[in-house]
Design an enzyme around this catalytic site. Structure first.
Site, PDB file in Angstrom:
ATOM      1  N   GLN A  71       0.816  -1.207   0.000  1.00 60.26           N
ATOM      2  CA  GLN A  71       0.000   0.000   0.000  1.00 60.26           C
ATOM      3  C   GLN A  71       0.855   1.265   0.000  1.00 60.26           C
ATOM      4  O   GLN A  71       2.056   1.216   0.302  1.00 60.26           O
ATOM      5  CB  GLN A  71      -0.884   0.014   1.249  1.00 60.26           C
ATOM      6  CG  GLN A  71      -1.918  -1.088   1.296  1.00 60.26           C
ATOM      7  CD  GLN A  71      -2.846  -0.928   2.488  1.00 60.26           C
ATOM      8  OE1 GLN A  71      -2.847  -1.752   3.382  1.00 60.26           O
ATOM      9  NE2 GLN A  71      -3.635   0.135   2.504  1.00 60.26           N
ATOM     10  N   HIS A  72       0.207   2.375  -0.309  1.00 63.01           N
ATOM     11  CA  HIS A  72       0.689   3.746  -0.073  1.00 63.01           C
ATOM     12  C   HIS A  72       1.803   4.258  -0.981  1.00 63.01           C
ATOM     13  O   HIS A  72       2.010   5.460  -1.054  1.00 63.01           O
ATOM     14  CB  HIS A  72       1.199   3.926   1.370  1.00 63.01           C
ATOM     15  CG  HIS A  72       0.324   3.355   2.433  1.00 63.01           C
ATOM     16  ND1 HIS A  72      -0.967   3.757   2.606  1.00 63.01           N
ATOM     17  CD2 HIS A  72       0.561   2.402   3.373  1.00 63.01           C
ATOM     18  CE1 HIS A  72      -1.498   3.080   3.627  1.00 63.01           C
ATOM     19  NE2 HIS A  72      -0.598   2.249   4.100  1.00 63.01           N
ATOM     20  N   ASP A 239      -2.363  -4.815  -0.368  1.00 62.82           N
ATOM     21  CA  ASP A 239      -2.033  -6.196   0.007  1.00 62.82           C
ATOM     22  C   ASP A 239      -2.780  -6.688   1.246  1.00 62.82           C
ATOM     23  O   ASP A 239      -3.099  -7.875   1.346  1.00 62.82           O
ATOM     24  CB  ASP A 239      -0.514  -6.407   0.135  1.00 62.82           C
ATOM     25  CG  ASP A 239       0.179  -5.463   1.097  1.00 62.82           C
ATOM     26  OD1 ASP A 239      -0.482  -4.611   1.717  1.00 62.82           O
ATOM     27  OD2 ASP A 239       1.414  -5.583   1.222  1.00 62.82           O
TER      28      ASP A 239
HETATM   29  O1  LIG Z   1       1.761   0.134   4.923  1.00 65.49           O
HETATM   30  C1  LIG Z   1       1.171  -0.941   5.032  1.00 65.49           C
HETATM   31  C2  LIG Z   1      -0.232  -0.989   5.455  1.00 65.49           C
HETATM   32  O2  LIG Z   1      -0.765   0.247   5.823  1.00 65.49           O
HETATM   33  C3  LIG Z   1       1.913  -2.203   4.729  1.00 65.49           C
HETATM   34  O3  LIG Z   1       1.213  -3.327   5.184  1.00 65.49           O
HETATM   35  C4  LIG Z   1       2.226  -2.293   3.257  1.00 65.49           C
HETATM   36  O4  LIG Z   1       1.030  -2.560   2.564  1.00 65.49           O
HETATM   37  C5  LIG Z   1       3.331  -3.293   2.966  1.00 65.49           C
HETATM   38  O5  LIG Z   1       2.955  -4.601   3.150  1.00 65.49           O
HETATM   39  P1  LIG Z   1       3.940  -5.878   3.126  1.00 65.49           P
HETATM   40  O6  LIG Z   1       4.823  -5.731   1.969  1.00 65.49           O
HETATM   41  O7  LIG Z   1       4.608  -5.944   4.436  1.00 65.49           O
HETATM   42  O8  LIG Z   1       3.009  -7.041   2.967  1.00 65.49           O
END
Ligand SMILES: O=C(CO)[C@@H](O)[C@H](O)COP(=O)(O)O
Ligand SMILES: Nc1ncnc2c1ncn2[C@@H]1O[C@H](COP(=O)(O)OP(=O)(O)O)[C@@H](O)[C@H]1O
Length: 480
Positions: A71-72, A239
């Site tokens: 995300q983000h 994700d």
């Molecule tokens: O920043 C967040 C949720 O807000 C993280 O969960 C990212 O989405 C990265 O996820 P992973 O790569 O650790 O699965």
């Protein structure tokens, strides 16, 4: 039987699963690594995606494909659709000052945090796209001037799969849009006024699709595979929303995901707006909501402890289980990348309670597992304080492959945890969304996740009590 594919473009790697659309049976899977670092050229994700898809036998025989992504991340495109600069990822903390400014400009303190929580479901922290845009505007004005559109990692990859057909074709979904800081889960609308407040002017943003709407068709030339039958593109999602779909999370479930990030989240019927900022009130991938707590330090804390001890992850797990609960008072506060929850972007990790007795590899291994889990237990408390039920805790992500994590989690969380079979639940969730797009219907097809194992060791409250003391005593990074 139609096949579908799900792609997880997450922090450390790109994973692909191909499954039977109706039953969910796994047909084939693969993965390819991503580069290290908290800023990454999106083209490296595209290369990894192409490599993983090729290794999984291509997509020519699937009816639909969808992408779940970290995300983000801020992916900035110019008018011609070219990437303007490497993407800043969710775990890049350079925009921490920008987050503080945005809260100040909205009234500061409690009022500023409440403004953002009400407007977007979440209080800005360095992870969110809006704060990264503010950083870009302030620190790289020449790059900022070139930006015509901003999108997220999964949006950009979906667009590339469609053949990158112009900025107007960018698509996203509610789940990922809710992590930008300029979209409201409550109203389902963009807040382009807030994007403008952050960046100084408005930008083109992807159209937000409903949960089972199509984002177009796969362009076979994009993957270099030549002509194929029409392959539908799902909207994709963030994700964590994908993991909820892949793990079959329902009312009363809390998912704890131990990947690069640690996340604790629930599927909810109503949007959350926590002015403390601990819980981010995201949307999910089914039309509901996904209140979520995220830490920056999860599976890599175990990687770091294994490196310190010069052992592999299996040995780290054995060592951790050989030490007593509480590690004799040794506590690792795991803020190795700074931290997001609590909001301590410049904090560093710390080891407290070293004595001659606790100066052993086993105690250190145990302290690493316990410290990482204590931070997630704090997240679980924050989530339940916002009204989430936690009838069942489902443990997923790479870190859940550690026997020590599975066994120590109930001691720290104070409740049993269930662990589904080892798998790629983000990619599975994306595949389940693709099946929904391909098959239609009011809900995604009912796939089984297989037999879960329950871990129900006695709670040991002293572990969290000791951690809570140590947590307050971390020091910040030295100025660079
Ligand atoms: O920043 C967040 C949720 O807000 C993280 O969960 C990212 O989405 C990265 O996820 P992973 O790569 O650790 O699965
Ligand atoms: N058996 C294991 N024990 C502990 N950690 C593991 C194990 N297997 C994988 N991991 C860790 O899981 C992490 C990757 O998890 P994953 O959920 O795929 O992350 P992401 O989705 O963020 O890329 C890596 O840091 C890796 O070291």
């Amino acid at each position: 039987m139609p096949l579908v594919a799900g792609i997880d473009s997450s922090t450390q790697s790109c994973k692909v699963v191909v499954r039977d659309a109706e039953t969910g049976a796994l047909v084939r899977q693969s993965r390819a690594p991503h580069p290290e670092g908290t800023e990454v050229d999106p083209r490296a994700w595209w290369d990894a995606l192409r490599a993983a898809v090729a290794e999984a036998g291509g997509l020519a025989d699937v009816a639909a494909v969808a992408v779940g992504g970290q995300q983000h991340g801020m992916v900035c495109l110019d008018e011609a659709g070219q990437v303007v600069r490497p993407a800043l990822l969710w775990n890049d903390t350079r925009s921490a000052d920008a987050a503080r400014e945005l809260i100040e400009e909205a009234g500061g303190g409690e009022a500023g945090r409440r403004f953002w929580a009400d407007a977007t479901g979440a209080v800005p922290v360095a992870s969110f796209t809006a704060t990264k845009l503010r950083w870009l505007a302030r620190h790289e004005p020449a790059n900022a001037d070139r930006v015509a559109a901003v999108c997220l990692p999964h949006d950009w990859l979906t667009w590339r799969l469609a053949g990158a057909p112009g900025l107007a074709a960018l698509r996203t979904d509610r789940g990922d849009a809710s992590g930008t800081g300029y979209w409201s889960p409550r109203t389902g609308e963009y807040r382009l006024d807030l994007l403008e407040r952050a960046f100084g002017r408005r930008l083109r943003v992807p159209v937000v699709l409903g949960p089972a709407e199509t984002a177009g068709h796969l362009d076979p030339a994009a993957l270099g595979t030549g002509a194929a039958g029409p392959v539908l593109l799902g909207p994709g999602t963030g994700d964590n929303a994908a993991a909820a779909l892949g793990a079959g999370a329902g009312p009363g479930d809390v998912v704890v995901s131990i990947g690069t990030s640690g996340t604790v989240f629930a599927v909810a019927d109503t949007p959350a707006a926590d002015p403390s900022g601990a819980v981010a009130g995201f949307a999910d991938a089914t039309g509901r909501f996904l209140p979520l707590v995220c830490t920056l330090n999860a599976a890599r804390v175990l990687d770091a402890a294994a490196t310190l001890l010069g052992v592999d992850l299996a040995t780290l797990s054995e060592l951790a289980l050989a030490a007593p609960p509480g590690a004799g008072g040794l506590v690792l506060v795991p803020y190795l990348e700074g931290e997001r929850t609590p909001d301590r972007p410049t904090a560093t990790g710390a080891l407290h309670g070293l004595t001659l007795g606790t100066s052993t590899p086993a105690h250190l291994a145990r302290a690493a597992v316990e410290g990482m889990l204590c931070a997630l237990a704090d997240g679980l408390d924050a989530l339940t304080a916002q009204g989430a039920r936690a009838d069942r805790i489902i443990l997923v992500g790479g870190g859940a492959r550690s026997a020590a994590v599975r066994r120590i989690a109930p001691q720290v969380f104070g409740r049993p945890v269930v662990v589904p079979p080892p798998g790629e639940y983000v990619a599975d969730g994306a595949a389940r969304q693709a099946a929904w797009v391909a098959l239609g219907g009011a809900a995604p097809p009912a796939w089984s996740v297989g037999d879960t194992e329950e871990y129900a060791t006695e709670p040991v409250p002293a572990i969290r009590a000791r951690y809570a003391e140590a947590r307050e005593r971390v020091v910040d990074r030295l100025p660079e």
